[in-house]
Design an enzyme around this catalytic site. Sequence first.
Site, mmCIF file in Angstrom:
data_model
loop_
_atom_site.group_PDB
_atom_site.id
_atom_site.type_symbol
_atom_site.label_atom_id
_atom_site.label_comp_id
_atom_site.label_asym_id
_atom_site.label_seq_id
_atom_site.Cartn_x
_atom_site.Cartn_y
_atom_site.Cartn_z
ATOM 1 C CE1 TYR A 134 -3.160 -2.750 -0.272
ATOM 2 C CE2 TYR A 134 -3.993 -2.188 1.891
ATOM 3 C CZ TYR A 134 -4.074 -2.939 0.735
ATOM 4 O OH TYR A 134 -5.068 -3.859 0.588
ATOM 5 C CE LYS A 188 1.492 -17.352 -5.135
ATOM 6 N NZ LYS A 188 0.659 -18.567 -5.301
ATOM 7 C CG ASP A 221 -2.320 -19.768 -4.093
ATOM 8 O OD1 ASP A 221 -1.622 -19.719 -3.064
ATOM 9 O OD2 ASP A 221 -1.927 -20.332 -5.134
ATOM 10 C CG ASP A 245 -7.538 -4.671 2.696
ATOM 11 O OD1 ASP A 245 -8.624 -4.731 3.296
ATOM 12 O OD2 ASP A 245 -7.237 -3.737 1.930
ATOM 13 C CG ASP A 249 -12.928 -6.885 2.664
ATOM 14 O OD1 ASP A 249 -12.795 -6.567 3.858
ATOM 15 O OD2 ASP A 249 -12.987 -6.047 1.746
#
Length: 354
Positions: A134, A188, A221, A245, A249
Amino acid sequence: MSSLRLLCLPGDGIGPEIAGATLRVLAAAAPRLGRSLEVETAEIGFAALAAAGTTIPEAVLARARAADGVILGPVSHNDYPPVAEGGRNPSGVLRRELALFANIRPARTYPGLASPTGRRFDLVIARENLEGFYADRNMAAGGGEFMPEPGIALAMRKITEAGSRRIAEAAFRLAAGRQARRVTAIHKANVMRLSDGLFLEVVREVAARHPEIACEELLVDAAAAHLVREPERFDVLLCTNMFGDILSDLAAELAGGLGLAGSLNHGETNAVAQAQHGSAPGIAGQDRANPVSLILSAAMLLRHLGEAPAAAAIEASVARALAAPESRTGDLGGPLGTAGFTDLLCQLIPEAPQ
């Protein structure tokens, strides 16, 4: 004992409505507090821009630093003018200026309320809050995204040992207070070998100091797939900023929707309760907003500040209200508006078990 001093920043869109509902609920829970409650309010967002030329004045930041905790309503930051014209994102500014390195986002299903998976679960995501991809959080000056020439856009990701260690320690402390006592580190590292590799290296170091907590590592994933298929397998998910983030959600939607998703940002000395959803300007002022997300976030803030009995009373009352269709808000198929649902919670809180 000194009073509990909270600062409420209502924000934009539905923010003033759900912030007002949250303050009413806090007042109803005040008899369960171990100290007196003092709440001040200050303007941010478009109201502050009109009055002070900036969406988050320095005077408000100073009051936020001095408060025991902050209740932050949603803001319409995507609609703000450029930063040079006063349009700063209050959420991002508070996170940076108050060093709120941890974003804690629970997701749980409620009895009587259907979830998309049809499965019951209770998990929490510990998301690193100040680093990652970000752009507004990973640079002391300048942006983390840049375009050296037309048609080429680049982004930099910052992962540090110190940042990884802080959020890992927070995640293991969370797990120590939960029944399953299990942490899943999301990464990852098979692709981002240096940055996620560093993150995992620090997580393993922290895990070695907490042998009483089970720890596993899972590709992001695969974590998304398992969340959809068997969310009950998770307890505490430890994530870098962007992965946390996204997965929070997803978990919130699987539990019934973002309107039910609490969120707490905290650092070493400050904490901010913040609804996980946006400002929904399309329904502002219509008594249609579901205030549960900010109310549960405020309960998280109380618990963080050592006021567990008041937090438990709020959480139990929310669960009781959500159990029956006739006591839910319209987004959940019920007949109640923001004010009516808040009225109900204020009636239920005194009846909550001690």
